[in-house]
Design a protein around this motif. Structure first.
Motif, PDB file in Angstrom:
ATOM      1  N   GLY A 262      12.741 -49.113 -19.616  1.00 34.21           N
ATOM      2  CA  GLY A 262      13.709 -49.629 -20.583  1.00 34.21           C
ATOM      3  C   GLY A 262      15.157 -49.542 -20.158  1.00 34.21           C
TER       4      GLY A 262
ATOM      5  N   GLU B 298      19.354 -43.586 -20.486  1.00 31.13           N
ATOM      6  CA  GLU B 298      18.214 -43.947 -21.331  1.00 31.13           C
ATOM      7  C   GLU B 298      18.565 -45.154 -22.193  1.00 31.13           C
ATOM      8  N   ASP B 299      17.563 -45.919 -22.565  1.00 25.37           N
ATOM      9  CA  ASP B 299      17.831 -47.078 -23.427  1.00 25.37           C
ATOM     10  C   ASP B 299      18.045 -46.660 -24.881  1.00 25.37           C
TER      11      ASP B 299
HETATM   12 MG    MG Z   1      12.451 -45.811 -22.653  1.00 24.83          MG
END
Ligand code: MG
Ligand code: IMP
Length: 181
Positions: free
Chosen positions: A46, A101-102
């Motif tokens: 992600g 991180e997304d």
């Molecule tokens: Mg993720």
């Protein structure tokens, strides 16, 4: 709120809004680094798009590494337990680490990763997340850099998926409710 022409999905943040916020985050991170080197650790898959853009907004000597964890299986439900699927390639002892991180959601993934990385004794460990859903938190954890704080919505696009689809949408869109699997 507008609608994309792409599959008629509702847009939460446009690519222009994302670019603007990522530029601001990059400038802040650059400032905080005070000329030191950085290892950016992306959480696959992600965060890949965010890391690619954020890294280019950071004016520093930076290298990349990636980890992968199992979090959400198929669909929107978390399995609960976090498992490491892909470990770091390089040791991070003594390094300035920025975990990228997304979404910070329940906090289970980043709590697990933070503990794992701190065992390696990095010089510093910071977290940058594009989106934060504080109302969903199970583990008490905050990011050092947050793009946008959002309510409890399921989002797709700009790297974020629903059952592995939609990652390539250029905007951050809302997952339509009652979407068929
Ligand atoms: Mg993720
Ligand atoms: P956490 O461990 O619950 O904090 O969840 C972290 C991961 O869940 C994120 O890195 C995402 O991959 C995934 N996730 C959480 N919310 C969403 C969402 O709204 N859309 C897509 N993926 C999500």
């Amino acid at each position: 709120m507008s609608t994309t022409s792409y599959q008629g999905l509702e847009v939460l943040y446009t690519r222009e809004q994302i670019a603007q916020r990522v530029a601001e985050m990059g400038a802040q991170i650059t400032q905080d680094l005070k000329g030191e080197k950085l290892v950016m650790v992306g959480v696959l898959k992600g965060a890949a798009f965010f890391l690619a853009d954020l890294s280019r907004a950071i004016d520093a000597d930076a290298t990349f590494d990636f980890v992968a964890t199992s979090s959400y299986g198929v669909g929107q439900r978390s399995s609960g337990a976090v498992k490491l699927i892909k470990d770091l390639d390089q040791p991070i002892e003594g390094k300035n680490v920025l975990v990228v991180e997304d979404i910070l959601d329940t906090g289970l993934t980043l709590t697990y990763l933070r503990k794992l990385f701190l065992q390696q004794k990095p010089k510093s460990l910071r977290i940058a997340t594009l989106l934060d859903k504080p109302s969903r938190r199970i583990e008490k954890i905050d990011a050092d850099y947050v793009g946008f704080s959002i309510p409890n919505l399921f989002v797709i696009g700009y790297g974020m998926d629903y059952a592995e689809r939609y990652r390539n949408l250029p905007d951050i869109c809302l997952m339509p409710p009652n979407h068929p699997e």
